[in-house]
Design a protein around this motif. Structure first.
Motif, PDB file in Angstrom:
ATOM      1  N   ILE A  11      53.924  36.613  32.368  1.00  0.00           N
ATOM      2  CA  ILE A  11      54.704  36.003  34.020  1.00  0.00           C
ATOM      3  C   ILE A  11      53.530  35.501  33.915  1.00  0.00           C
ATOM      4  O   ILE A  11      52.519  35.364  34.058  1.00  0.00           O
ATOM      5  N   LEU A  12      53.762  34.463  34.322  1.00  0.00           N
ATOM      6  CA  LEU A  12      52.981  33.248  34.159  1.00  0.00           C
ATOM      7  C   LEU A  12      53.499  32.111  35.262  1.00  0.00           C
ATOM      8  O   LEU A  12      54.680  32.609  35.320  1.00  0.00           O
ATOM      9  N   HIS A  37      54.305  47.591  34.705  1.00  0.00           N
ATOM     10  CA  HIS A  37      54.971  47.674  33.628  1.00  0.00           C
ATOM     11  C   HIS A  37      53.729  47.339  32.463  1.00  0.00           C
ATOM     12  O   HIS A  37      54.084  46.516  31.871  1.00  0.00           O
ATOM     13  N   LYS A  38      52.552  47.225  33.129  1.00  0.00           N
ATOM     14  CA  LYS A  38      52.245  47.445  32.917  1.00  0.00           C
ATOM     15  C   LYS A  38      51.718  45.210  32.629  1.00  0.00           C
ATOM     16  O   LYS A  38      51.297  44.995  31.521  1.00  0.00           O
ATOM     17  N   ASP A  39      51.913  45.180  33.507  1.00  0.00           N
ATOM     18  CA  ASP A  39      51.858  43.697  33.674  1.00  0.00           C
ATOM     19  C   ASP A  39      51.063  42.326  33.287  1.00  0.00           C
ATOM     20  O   ASP A  39      49.628  43.191  33.705  1.00  0.00           O
ATOM     21  N   THR A  40      50.974  41.140  32.303  1.00  0.00           N
ATOM     22  CA  THR A  40      49.639  40.381  32.426  1.00  0.00           C
ATOM     23  C   THR A  40      49.866  39.383  33.192  1.00  0.00           C
ATOM     24  O   THR A  40      51.321  38.592  33.290  1.00  0.00           O
ATOM     25  N   LEU A  93      45.376  44.214  42.268  1.00  0.00           N
ATOM     26  CA  LEU A  93      45.458  44.757  41.711  1.00  0.00           C
ATOM     27  C   LEU A  93      45.093  44.911  40.708  1.00  0.00           C
ATOM     28  O   LEU A  93      44.909  44.641  39.356  1.00  0.00           O
ATOM     29  N   PRO A  94      44.624  46.046  40.559  1.00  0.00           N
ATOM     30  CA  PRO A  94      43.943  46.277  39.635  1.00  0.00           C
ATOM     31  C   PRO A  94      43.758  47.154  38.132  1.00  0.00           C
ATOM     32  O   PRO A  94      43.569  46.578  37.272  1.00  0.00           O
ATOM     33  N   GLU A  95      45.566  47.197  38.440  1.00  0.00           N
ATOM     34  CA  GLU A  95      46.243  47.565  36.855  1.00  0.00           C
ATOM     35  C   GLU A  95      47.029  46.410  36.228  1.00  0.00           C
ATOM     36  O   GLU A  95      47.171  46.245  35.392  1.00  0.00           O
ATOM     37  N   VAL A  96      46.676  45.059  37.142  1.00  0.00           N
ATOM     38  CA  VAL A  96      47.052  43.712  36.761  1.00  0.00           C
ATOM     39  C   VAL A  96      46.308  43.222  35.918  1.00  0.00           C
ATOM     40  O   VAL A  96      45.070  43.094  36.281  1.00  0.00           O
ATOM     41  N   LYS A  97      46.452  42.463  34.925  1.00  0.00           N
ATOM     42  CA  LYS A  97      45.631  42.016  34.060  1.00  0.00           C
ATOM     43  C   LYS A  97      46.087  40.337  34.247  1.00  0.00           C
ATOM     44  O   LYS A  97      46.880  40.146  34.604  1.00  0.00           O
ATOM     45  N   VAL A  98      44.510  39.798  34.360  1.00  0.00           N
ATOM     46  CA  VAL A  98      44.626  38.305  35.270  1.00  0.00           C
ATOM     47  C   VAL A  98      44.612  37.478  34.592  1.00  0.00           C
ATOM     48  O   VAL A  98      42.944  37.577  34.051  1.00  0.00           O
ATOM     49  N   GLU A  99      44.505  36.098  33.858  1.00  0.00           N
ATOM     50  CA  GLU A  99      44.146  35.615  32.828  1.00  0.00           C
ATOM     51  C   GLU A  99      45.028  34.539  34.025  1.00  0.00           C
ATOM     52  O   GLU A  99      45.308  33.608  34.841  1.00  0.00           O
ATOM     53  N   THR A 100      43.301  33.468  33.596  1.00  0.00           N
ATOM     54  CA  THR A 100      44.138  31.904  33.824  1.00  0.00           C
ATOM     55  C   THR A 100      44.120  30.945  32.996  1.00  0.00           C
ATOM     56  O   THR A 100      43.264  31.081  31.838  1.00  0.00           O
TER      57      THR A 100
END
Length: 166
Positions: A11-12, A37-40, A93-100
């Motif tokens: 998700i962008l 959903h193992k969202d990123t 949201l510990p289970e969601v991978k967050v990238e920047t």
């Protein structure tokens, strides 16, 4: 697809200095992002190119390298501040991978290109709610992306707040 791959989503979310983009991110976190959903989640800030008149036509100013460096430093500080604010919204949201990502260029082009390059499953962005005239002069980033991005585009419009509310 491998087992569970259909549950993985990229998700962008386009973020900027405006309240509209932070509202869109908050809305996305409440309504779209799922731990199952193992969202990123990819937070993208498009750092606009500097509009500097080179002075070659005799009417403008040529900025010294010190001034140019100061302007670039300020631009980077704004980008860092926006990204940090967005990351803080995602901290629960510990289970969601967050990238920047911070990319340079016209936001319309940067967002469109990054949606494809990063293989986003959905692009989420806020709407500034410009009227017809303002949109004609400034262009609508969300409109451009909705027409040019290949993945689904979710444009979140911030409701008008009563006076005094934020």
């Amino acid at each position: 697809m491998a087992d569970g791959a259909e549950n993985e989503r990229r998700i962008l979310v386009a973020v900027d200095e405006g309240e509209e983009s932070m509202y869109a991110l908050s809305w996305c976190l409440k309504n779209l992002v799922s731990q199952n959903h193992k969202d990123t989640l990819i937070l993208l800030y498009a750092k606009p190119a500097r509009a500097v008149n080179t002075g070659l036509d005799g009417t403008g100013y040529l900025f010294s390298s010190d001034v140019t460096a100061t302007m670039e430093r300020y631009s980077q500080e704004v980008a860092d501040c926006v990204v940090e604010k967005a990351k803080k919204l995602c901290k629960n949201l510990p289970e969601v991978k967050v990238e920047t990502r911070v990319e340079n260029g016209d936001p319309r082009d940067v967002i469109s290109e990054m949606a494809e390059k990063l293989a986003a499953d959905v692009l989420v962005m806020g709407s500034h709610g410009y009227g017809l005239i303002k949109r004609a002069f400034l262009g609508s980033v969300s409109n451009h992306c909705a027409q040019n991005v290949k993945c689904p585009v979710l444009i979140v419009k911030k409701p008008k707040a009563p006076s005094g509310d934020k």
